[in-house]
Scaffold this motif. Structure first.
Motif, PDB file in Angstrom:
ATOM      1  N   PRO A 189       0.887  -0.861   0.064  1.00  0.00           N
ATOM      2  CA  PRO A 189      -0.181  -0.752   0.051  1.00  0.00           C
ATOM      3  C   PRO A 189       0.675   1.013   0.067  1.00  0.00           C
ATOM      4  O   PRO A 189       1.984   1.037   0.627  1.00  0.00           O
ATOM      5  CB  PRO A 189      -0.910  -0.024   1.330  1.00  0.00           C
ATOM      6  N   HIS A 190       0.325   2.158  -0.183  1.00  0.00           N
ATOM      7  CA  HIS A 190       1.191   3.351  -0.932  1.00  0.00           C
ATOM      8  C   HIS A 190       1.202   4.062   0.232  1.00  0.00           C
ATOM      9  O   HIS A 190       0.272   4.405   1.871  1.00  0.00           O
ATOM     10  CB  HIS A 190       0.246   4.250  -1.438  1.00  0.00           C
ATOM     11  N   THR A 191       2.233   5.116   0.655  1.00  0.00           N
ATOM     12  CA  THR A 191       2.413   5.626   1.861  1.00  0.00           C
ATOM     13  C   THR A 191       2.178   6.932   1.814  1.00  0.00           C
ATOM     14  O   THR A 191       1.756   7.869   1.152  1.00  0.00           O
ATOM     15  CB  THR A 191       3.976   5.943   2.250  1.00  0.00           C
ATOM     16  N   ASP A 192       0.896   7.616   2.665  1.00  0.00           N
ATOM     17  CA  ASP A 192      -0.797   8.497   2.591  1.00  0.00           C
ATOM     18  C   ASP A 192       0.822   9.915   2.947  1.00  0.00           C
ATOM     19  O   ASP A 192       1.663   9.368   3.845  1.00  0.00           O
ATOM     20  CB  ASP A 192      -1.417   9.085   3.207  1.00  0.00           C
ATOM     21  N   GLY A 193       0.581  10.985   2.979  1.00  0.00           N
ATOM     22  CA  GLY A 193       1.145  11.920   2.639  1.00  0.00           C
ATOM     23  C   GLY A 193       0.976  12.929   4.012  1.00  0.00           C
ATOM     24  O   GLY A 193      -0.299  12.226   5.086  1.00  0.00           O
ATOM     25  N   GLY A 194       1.250  14.462   4.157  1.00  0.00           N
ATOM     26  CA  GLY A 194       0.926  15.320   5.049  1.00  0.00           C
ATOM     27  C   GLY A 194       0.091  16.718   4.866  1.00  0.00           C
ATOM     28  O   GLY A 194      -0.128  17.569   5.676  1.00  0.00           O
ATOM     29  N   PHE A 195      -0.202  16.252   3.426  1.00  0.00           N
ATOM     30  CA  PHE A 195      -1.245  17.483   3.504  1.00  0.00           C
ATOM     31  C   PHE A 195      -2.805  17.242   3.853  1.00  0.00           C
ATOM     32  O   PHE A 195      -3.928  17.280   3.638  1.00  0.00           O
ATOM     33  CB  PHE A 195      -1.830  17.922   1.813  1.00  0.00           C
ATOM     34  N   VAL A 196      -3.018  17.504   4.996  1.00  0.00           N
ATOM     35  CA  VAL A 196      -3.784  17.044   6.432  1.00  0.00           C
ATOM     36  C   VAL A 196      -3.065  18.106   7.405  1.00  0.00           C
ATOM     37  O   VAL A 196      -2.595  18.810   7.655  1.00  0.00           O
ATOM     38  CB  VAL A 196      -4.011  15.890   6.528  1.00  0.00           C
ATOM     39  N   HIS A 197      -4.738  18.292   7.837  1.00  0.00           N
ATOM     40  CA  HIS A 197      -4.845  19.026   9.149  1.00  0.00           C
ATOM     41  C   HIS A 197      -4.232  19.209  10.406  1.00  0.00           C
ATOM     42  O   HIS A 197      -3.523  19.516  10.916  1.00  0.00           O
ATOM     43  CB  HIS A 197      -6.235  19.892   9.175  1.00  0.00           C
ATOM     44  N   HIS A 198      -4.900  17.436  10.947  1.00  0.00           N
ATOM     45  CA  HIS A 198      -3.636  17.103  11.648  1.00  0.00           C
ATOM     46  C   HIS A 198      -3.097  15.199  11.136  1.00  0.00           C
ATOM     47  O   HIS A 198      -3.336  14.842  10.561  1.00  0.00           O
ATOM     48  CB  HIS A 198      -4.212  16.723  12.670  1.00  0.00           C
ATOM     49  N   LEU A 199      -1.464  15.697  11.470  1.00  0.00           N
ATOM     50  CA  LEU A 199      -0.787  14.635  11.389  1.00  0.00           C
ATOM     51  C   LEU A 199      -0.061  13.749  12.331  1.00  0.00           C
ATOM     52  O   LEU A 199       0.518  14.362  13.147  1.00  0.00           O
ATOM     53  CB  LEU A 199       0.188  15.046  10.510  1.00  0.00           C
ATOM     54  N   VAL A 200      -0.691  12.057  12.035  1.00  0.00           N
ATOM     55  CA  VAL A 200       0.752  11.848  13.255  1.00  0.00           C
ATOM     56  C   VAL A 200       1.936  11.225  12.506  1.00  0.00           C
ATOM     57  O   VAL A 200       1.574   9.663  11.387  1.00  0.00           O
ATOM     58  CB  VAL A 200      -0.442  10.552  13.925  1.00  0.00           C
ATOM     59  N   VAL A 201       2.765  10.854  13.104  1.00  0.00           N
ATOM     60  CA  VAL A 201       3.987  10.491  12.740  1.00  0.00           C
ATOM     61  C   VAL A 201       4.969  10.349  14.264  1.00  0.00           C
ATOM     62  O   VAL A 201       5.115  10.835  15.179  1.00  0.00           O
ATOM     63  CB  VAL A 201       4.823  11.293  11.637  1.00  0.00           C
ATOM     64  N   PRO A 202       6.331   9.518  14.308  1.00  0.00           N
ATOM     65  CA  PRO A 202       7.027   8.599  14.770  1.00  0.00           C
ATOM     66  C   PRO A 202       7.472   9.716  15.461  1.00  0.00           C
ATOM     67  O   PRO A 202       7.500  10.953  14.197  1.00  0.00           O
ATOM     68  CB  PRO A 202       7.370   7.965  14.059  1.00  0.00           C
ATOM     69  N   THR A 203       7.583  10.021  16.866  1.00  0.00           N
ATOM     70  CA  THR A 203       8.946  11.367  16.841  1.00  0.00           C
ATOM     71  C   THR A 203      10.590  10.596  15.967  1.00  0.00           C
ATOM     72  O   THR A 203      11.037  12.281  16.235  1.00  0.00           O
ATOM     73  CB  THR A 203       9.234  11.299  18.641  1.00  0.00           C
ATOM     74  N   ARG A 204      10.259   9.849  16.315  1.00  0.00           N
ATOM     75  CA  ARG A 204      12.119  10.704  14.854  1.00  0.00           C
ATOM     76  C   ARG A 204      11.943  11.227  13.741  1.00  0.00           C
ATOM     77  O   ARG A 204      13.199  11.304  13.609  1.00  0.00           O
ATOM     78  CB  ARG A 204      12.187   8.883  14.671  1.00  0.00           C
ATOM     79  N   MET A 205      10.572  10.785  13.169  1.00  0.00           N
ATOM     80  CA  MET A 205      10.029  12.501  11.551  1.00  0.00           C
ATOM     81  C   MET A 205      11.113  13.539  12.596  1.00  0.00           C
ATOM     82  O   MET A 205      10.268  14.311  11.303  1.00  0.00           O
ATOM     83  CB  MET A 205       9.201  12.144  11.178  1.00  0.00           C
TER      84      MET A 205
END
Length: 319
Positions: A89-105
């Motif tokens: 599956p593709h990796t969704d990007g960050g063109f969103v109002h709220h984004l959850v990512v690992p702190t390492r990023m």
């Protein structure tokens, strides 16, 4: 995190227009965007990473387990990148109002560095890596083919690193004029007399076109180096390889970046990396189609940003 700005990249435009970037073909709906900056609104459960309220830029890469050669995480197999259809599956990007990512990023944005400049950290890291692929450019002449955002940022990095002369070549007057704002010499490709006088130790090809690569080979000095950061279409491409052989040129690829983003954030913060004029438009995310149309027209735009306003009060329930 609450996203403040997202920068539209050339790869976003290719997905939007063509449904593919090189060999990465869309096979399902995917959220675009990998140039993202914002504010932490909920810290990690394990207490790692920046606290609530911290300004952060996102490093969009997750390296795969197979990092070979060591230290080249950008070349690892099995890695992912925000807003990329390279895998399924593709990796969704960050063109969103709220984004959850690992702190390492997350990369903390220093005080005094506004989000409008900080959002350039990711594309500037691409440019930073490209210039590093050329080796030490101090006292050497550098030419950049293609004056879009990556080309303009490559010129800015080369100037910061002490290049003796920096020239940016483009088809259109707007990027040529923008290059002059950055302190580089801007040259129109149609000005054959000026182009004929260019001979550079290092040429950075950022247009992503066969014609651009041919021009880069043409203007490279004998025993020079051509850095290929522009992503050409998939498949075989016409390249004047005989000229490259005759001049003993080094043709060097440049793909994304590793940890250069940390250096870039600091350089943006201390002002040593001048990004004047790279951002030309800021458009509300609700008008994203208009923003993409603007970003598609290199005659009138450089880096186009999507602006994401807060969708909920900071102290409300975020379940």
């Amino acid at each position: 995190m609450r996203v403040t700005y997202g920068g539209i990249c050339g790869s976003d435009l290719h997905y939007w227009r063509d449904g593919a970037v090189g060999s990465a073909v869309l096979r399902a709906p995917m959220v675009l965007g990998h140039e993202v900056v914002g504010t932490v609104i909920e810290s990690a459960a394990d207490l790692s990473g920046p606290p609530v309220g911290a300004s952060v830029a996102v490093h969009p890469a997750t390296p795969g387990a197979d990092i070979d050669p060591p230290g080249r995480e950008n070349l690892s197999r099995g890695g992912t990148y925000l807003g990329s259809a390279m895998d399924f599956p593709h990796t969704d990007g960050g063109f969103v109002h709220h984004l959850v990512v690992p702190t390492r990023m997350l990369r903390v944005v220093p005080a005094g560095l506004d989000h409008r400049r900080a959002v350039l950290a990711e594309p500037a890291a691409v440019a930073w890596h490209a210039v590093r692929q050329a080796g030490d450019v101090r006292g050497r002449s550098v030419a950049v083919v293609g004056g879009g955002p990556i080309g303009a940022l490559s010129a800015a990095v080369a100037r910061r690193d002490g290049a003796s002369a920096v020239r940016v070549l483009d088809l259109f007057s707007r990027p040529v004029e923008a290059a002059r704002e950055l302190g580089a010499d801007g040259v129109l490709v149609s000005d054959e007399q000026s182009v004929a006088q260019i001979e550079a130790d290092v040429v950075i090809e950022s247009s992503g076109s066969p014609a651009g690569l041919a021009l880069a080979i043409r203007i490279a000095r004998r025993a020079g180096r051509v850095i290929m950061v522009g992503l050409l279409p998939a498949g075989d491409q016409p390249v004047p390889i005989a000229a490259a052989t005759r001049k003993e040129l080094q043709l060097v690829g440049s793909f994304r970046f590793t940890e250069e983003m940390d250096e870039v954030v600091q350089a943006l913060a201390d002002g040593s990396l001048d990004v004047t004029g790279v951002v030309t438009h800021v458009v509300d995310a609700s008008d994203a189609v208009s923003a993409f149309e603007t970003a598609s027209d290199a005659r009138r735009s450089g880096k186009v940003l999507l602006s994401f306003g807060p969708t909920i009060p900071e102290d409300s329930d975020r379940r």
